[in-house]
Design a protein around this motif. Structure first.
Motif, PDB file in Angstrom:
ATOM      1  N   LEU A  91       2.752   1.415  -3.533  1.00 48.21           N
ATOM      2  CA  LEU A  91       1.851   1.576  -4.676  1.00 48.21           C
ATOM      3  C   LEU A  91       0.843   2.710  -4.500  1.00 48.21           C
ATOM      4  CD1 LEU A  91       1.380  -2.217  -5.291  1.00 48.21           C
ATOM      5  CD2 LEU A  91       2.879  -0.655  -6.529  1.00 48.21           C
ATOM      6  N   ALA A 142       0.834  -1.206   0.000  1.00 50.22           N
ATOM      7  CA  ALA A 142       0.000   0.000   0.000  1.00 50.22           C
ATOM      8  C   ALA A 142       0.867   1.253   0.000  1.00 50.22           C
ATOM      9  CB  ALA A 142      -0.937  -0.004   1.204  1.00 50.22           C
ATOM     10  N   SER A 192      -1.828   3.249  -2.406  1.00 49.21           N
ATOM     11  CA  SER A 192      -3.130   3.106  -1.744  1.00 49.21           C
ATOM     12  C   SER A 192      -3.417   1.632  -1.477  1.00 49.21           C
ATOM     13  CB  SER A 192      -4.257   3.675  -2.615  1.00 49.21           C
ATOM     14  OG  SER A 192      -4.520   2.827  -3.717  1.00 49.21           O
ATOM     15  N   GLU A 200      -6.086   0.138  -2.281  1.00 53.73           N
ATOM     16  CA  GLU A 200      -6.748  -0.383  -3.482  1.00 53.73           C
ATOM     17  C   GLU A 200      -5.723  -0.820  -4.524  1.00 53.73           C
ATOM     18  OE1 GLU A 200      -7.473   2.665  -2.106  1.00 53.73           O
ATOM     19  OE2 GLU A 200      -9.326   2.042  -1.106  1.00 53.73           O
ATOM     20  N   ASN A 201      -4.691   0.004  -4.735  1.00 58.08           N
ATOM     21  CA  ASN A 201      -3.625  -0.362  -5.675  1.00 58.08           C
ATOM     22  C   ASN A 201      -2.892  -1.611  -5.189  1.00 58.08           C
ATOM     23  OD1 ASN A 201      -4.254   1.871  -7.239  1.00 58.08           O
ATOM     24  ND2 ASN A 201      -2.536   3.091  -6.501  1.00 58.08           N
ATOM     25  N   ALA A 202      -2.665  -1.687  -3.883  1.00 63.50           N
ATOM     26  CA  ALA A 202      -1.981  -2.847  -3.306  1.00 63.50           C
ATOM     27  C   ALA A 202      -2.798  -4.113  -3.534  1.00 63.50           C
ATOM     28  CB  ALA A 202      -1.736  -2.632  -1.817  1.00 63.50           C
ATOM     29  N   LYS A 203      -4.101  -4.037  -3.299  1.00 64.06           N
ATOM     30  CA  LYS A 203      -4.967  -5.207  -3.481  1.00 64.06           C
ATOM     31  C   LYS A 203      -4.925  -5.686  -4.931  1.00 64.06           C
ATOM     32  CE  LYS A 203      -9.651  -6.880  -2.755  1.00 64.06           C
ATOM     33  NZ  LYS A 203     -10.999  -6.582  -2.296  1.00 64.06           N
ATOM     34  N   ALA A 204      -4.995  -4.746  -5.867  1.00 61.12           N
ATOM     35  CA  ALA A 204      -4.938  -5.111  -7.280  1.00 61.12           C
ATOM     36  C   ALA A 204      -3.592  -5.751  -7.618  1.00 61.12           C
ATOM     37  CB  ALA A 204      -5.180  -3.878  -8.152  1.00 61.12           C
ATOM     38  N   TRP A 205      -2.497  -5.162  -7.150  1.00 59.82           N
ATOM     39  CA  TRP A 205      -1.160  -5.685  -7.435  1.00 59.82           C
ATOM     40  C   TRP A 205      -0.977  -7.069  -6.817  1.00 59.82           C
ATOM     41  CZ3 TRP A 205       3.233  -7.071  -4.634  1.00 59.82           C
ATOM     42  CH2 TRP A 205       4.409  -7.224  -5.380  1.00 59.82           C
ATOM     43  N   THR A 246      -2.610  -9.891  -8.934  1.00 59.69           N
ATOM     44  CA  THR A 246      -2.276  -9.963 -10.354  1.00 59.69           C
ATOM     45  C   THR A 246      -0.988 -10.765 -10.522  1.00 59.69           C
ATOM     46  OG1 THR A 246      -3.266  -7.788 -10.714  1.00 59.69           O
ATOM     47  CG2 THR A 246      -1.728  -8.572 -12.395  1.00 59.69           C
TER      48      THR A 246
END
Length: 81
Positions: free
Chosen positions: A33, A30, A35, A37-42, A45
């Motif tokens: 990246l 977090a 946030s 939200e960005n961490a969760k997406a990364w 993936t």
């Protein structure tokens, strides 16, 4: 968002320091990246630097957590993984 010293303390593990945990790796993601939200997406993936595995799937073992943190440090500071 998180104090840099607490993240680094867990991640710069020496013989007498704690190893990074899933919680620390998630907080680092977090921070690096930008946030949660960005961490969760990364984390969810597949990543070429991790053998096309999802970082989240590697956080169940210490070796996997170390790999994920290494990639995050490479993103943050540049350099090879």
């Amino acid at each position: 968002m998180y104090p840099e010293t607490s993240l680094n303390e867990g991640l710069m593990a020496g013989a007498n320091k704690p190893q990074p945990t899933k919680r620390i790796a998630t907080a680092l993601a977090a921070d690096v990246l930008g946030s949660p939200e960005n961490a969760k997406a990364w984390l969810n993936t597949p990543n070429a630097a991790l053998g096309s595995k999802k970082p989240a799937d590697l956080l169940s073992t210490q070796a996997g957590t170390n790999q994920v943190c290494s990639v995050l440090y490479a993103i943050q500071y540049g350099g090879a993984v």
